[in-house]
Design a protein around this motif. Structure first.
Motif, PDB file in Angstrom:
ATOM      1  N   GLY A  41       0.635  49.981 -32.591  1.00 38.53           N
ATOM      2  CA  GLY A  41       1.957  49.697 -32.016  1.00 38.53           C
ATOM      3  C   GLY A  41       1.859  48.805 -30.797  1.00 38.53           C
ATOM      4  O   GLY A  41       2.650  47.874 -30.621  1.00 38.53           O
ATOM      5  N   GLY A  42       0.874  49.070 -29.938  1.00 37.93           N
ATOM      6  CA  GLY A  42       0.670  48.241 -28.753  1.00 37.93           C
ATOM      7  C   GLY A  42       0.275  46.818 -29.105  1.00 37.93           C
ATOM      8  O   GLY A  42       0.739  45.856 -28.491  1.00 37.93           O
ATOM      9  N   GLU A  43      -0.570  46.681 -30.109  1.00 40.47           N
ATOM     10  CA  GLU A  43      -0.981  45.342 -30.553  1.00 40.47           C
ATOM     11  C   GLU A  43       0.217  44.564 -31.082  1.00 40.47           C
ATOM     12  O   GLU A  43       0.388  43.377 -30.778  1.00 40.47           O
ATOM     13  CB  GLU A  43      -2.048  45.482 -31.635  1.00 40.47           C
ATOM     14  CG  GLU A  43      -2.627  44.169 -32.099  1.00 40.47           C
ATOM     15  CD  GLU A  43      -3.732  44.363 -33.129  1.00 40.47           C
ATOM     16  OE1 GLU A  43      -4.119  43.340 -33.723  1.00 40.47           O
ATOM     17  OE2 GLU A  43      -4.205  45.490 -33.350  1.00 40.47           O
ATOM     18  N   VAL A  76      -8.184  42.528 -28.843  1.00 40.62           N
ATOM     19  CA  VAL A  76      -8.130  43.910 -29.289  1.00 40.62           C
ATOM     20  C   VAL A  76      -9.423  44.216 -30.038  1.00 40.62           C
ATOM     21  O   VAL A  76      -9.831  43.457 -30.909  1.00 40.62           O
ATOM     22  CB  VAL A  76      -6.917  44.133 -30.223  1.00 40.62           C
ATOM     23  CG1 VAL A  76      -6.866  45.560 -30.720  1.00 40.62           C
ATOM     24  CG2 VAL A  76      -5.619  43.764 -29.529  1.00 40.62           C
ATOM     25  N   ARG A  77     -10.057  45.326 -29.689  1.00 38.92           N
ATOM     26  CA  ARG A  77     -11.286  45.758 -30.367  1.00 38.92           C
ATOM     27  C   ARG A  77     -11.139  47.217 -30.753  1.00 38.92           C
ATOM     28  O   ARG A  77     -11.011  48.083 -29.895  1.00 38.92           O
ATOM     29  CB  ARG A  77     -12.501  45.602 -29.459  1.00 38.92           C
ATOM     30  CG  ARG A  77     -12.858  44.180 -29.189  1.00 38.92           C
ATOM     31  CD  ARG A  77     -14.101  44.136 -28.302  1.00 38.92           C
ATOM     32  NE  ARG A  77     -14.435  42.765 -28.032  1.00 38.92           N
ATOM     33  CZ  ARG A  77     -15.418  42.109 -28.628  1.00 38.92           C
ATOM     34  NH1 ARG A  77     -16.178  42.702 -29.514  1.00 38.92           N
ATOM     35  NH2 ARG A  77     -15.653  40.850 -28.331  1.00 38.92           N
ATOM     36  N   GLY A  78     -11.151  47.458 -32.056  1.00 43.70           N
ATOM     37  CA  GLY A  78     -11.049  48.820 -32.548  1.00 43.70           C
ATOM     38  C   GLY A  78     -12.422  49.419 -32.796  1.00 43.70           C
ATOM     39  O   GLY A  78     -13.371  48.710 -33.136  1.00 43.70           O
ATOM     40  N   SER A  79     -12.524  50.732 -32.644  1.00 45.21           N
ATOM     41  CA  SER A  79     -13.779  51.424 -32.948  1.00 45.21           C
ATOM     42  C   SER A  79     -13.465  52.819 -33.470  1.00 45.21           C
ATOM     43  O   SER A  79     -12.326  53.276 -33.425  1.00 45.21           O
ATOM     44  CB  SER A  79     -14.684  51.491 -31.716  1.00 45.21           C
ATOM     45  OG  SER A  79     -14.067  52.187 -30.671  1.00 45.21           O
ATOM     46  N   THR A  90      -8.949  52.049 -29.519  1.00 46.53           N
ATOM     47  CA  THR A  90      -8.683  50.618 -29.479  1.00 46.53           C
ATOM     48  C   THR A  90      -8.751  50.150 -28.036  1.00 46.53           C
ATOM     49  O   THR A  90      -7.980  50.614 -27.185  1.00 46.53           O
ATOM     50  CB  THR A  90      -7.283  50.294 -30.054  1.00 46.53           C
ATOM     51  OG1 THR A  90      -7.183  50.830 -31.373  1.00 46.53           O
ATOM     52  CG2 THR A  90      -7.040  48.798 -30.091  1.00 46.53           C
ATOM     53  N   ASP A  91      -9.701  49.273 -27.744  1.00 53.40           N
ATOM     54  CA  ASP A  91      -9.823  48.690 -26.407  1.00 53.40           C
ATOM     55  C   ASP A  91      -9.044  47.384 -26.362  1.00 53.40           C
ATOM     56  O   ASP A  91      -9.063  46.603 -27.317  1.00 53.40           O
ATOM     57  CB  ASP A  91     -11.291  48.431 -26.061  1.00 53.40           C
ATOM     58  CG  ASP A  91     -12.062  49.727 -25.859  1.00 53.40           C
ATOM     59  OD1 ASP A  91     -11.549  50.595 -25.132  1.00 53.40           O
ATOM     60  OD2 ASP A  91     -13.144  49.874 -26.443  1.00 53.40           O
ATOM     61  N   ILE A  92      -8.357  47.153 -25.264  1.00 56.54           N
ATOM     62  CA  ILE A  92      -7.508  45.969 -25.108  1.00 56.54           C
ATOM     63  C   ILE A  92      -7.864  45.254 -23.815  1.00 56.54           C
ATOM     64  O   ILE A  92      -8.127  45.887 -22.798  1.00 56.54           O
ATOM     65  CB  ILE A  92      -6.006  46.376 -25.126  1.00 56.54           C
ATOM     66  CG1 ILE A  92      -5.087  45.169 -25.010  1.00 56.54           C
ATOM     67  CG2 ILE A  92      -5.682  47.364 -24.037  1.00 56.54           C
ATOM     68  CD1 ILE A  92      -4.915  44.418 -26.256  1.00 56.54           C
ATOM     69  N   THR A  93      -7.901  43.930 -23.884  1.00 56.33           N
ATOM     70  CA  THR A  93      -8.061  43.100 -22.701  1.00 56.33           C
ATOM     71  C   THR A  93      -6.935  42.071 -22.721  1.00 56.33           C
ATOM     72  O   THR A  93      -6.778  41.334 -23.697  1.00 56.33           O
ATOM     73  CB  THR A  93      -9.435  42.387 -22.691  1.00 56.33           C
ATOM     74  OG1 THR A  93     -10.461  43.371 -22.775  1.00 56.33           O
ATOM     75  CG2 THR A  93      -9.608  41.568 -21.430  1.00 56.33           C
TER      76      THR A  93
END
Length: 107
Positions: A41-43, A76-79, A90-93
């Motif tokens: 949702g954030g993405e 966005v990087r998911g793990s 999900t890490d976001i920059t």
């Protein structure tokens, strides 16, 4: 990231000559983490903001107005993917760049 507004001009057989040119636009990089399905949702929200192409007013948590900024990029990087293909973490920059007002640029 804040620029001091100086450049160095290389001179032959001399030390570089500093020259004041005016500062570059400020930039800001924010990092965070979403858990479970909040990441998707954030993405999507960030993608819509990118597609709108508008500068927005940024207000710090204590109410301080930081001026207008535009979304320069986000990553966005998911793990920790689970069986249905969604990521648990999900890490976001997010990178923002200052949007100068007319008063600032002298128009």
């Amino acid at each position: 990231s804040y620029d001091g507004g100086w450049i160095e001009i290389d001179l032959l057989n001399e030390l570089p000559l500093p020259q004041r040119t005016g500062r570059k636009l400020d930039s800001m990089t924010l990092s965070g983490r979403w858990y479970h399905r909040d990441g998707l949702g954030g993405e999507n929200t960030l993608a819509r903001a990118r597609d709108e192409g508008k500068a927005r007013t940024l207000v710090r948590g204590d109410g301080t107005n930081l001026g207008r900024w535009y979304l320069k990029s986000f990553e966005v990087r998911g793990s920790s993917m689970i069986h249905d293909g969604s990521c648990v973490i999900t890490d976001i920059t997010i990178t923002l760049s200052e949007f100068p007002t007319r008063e600032r640029v002298g128009i």
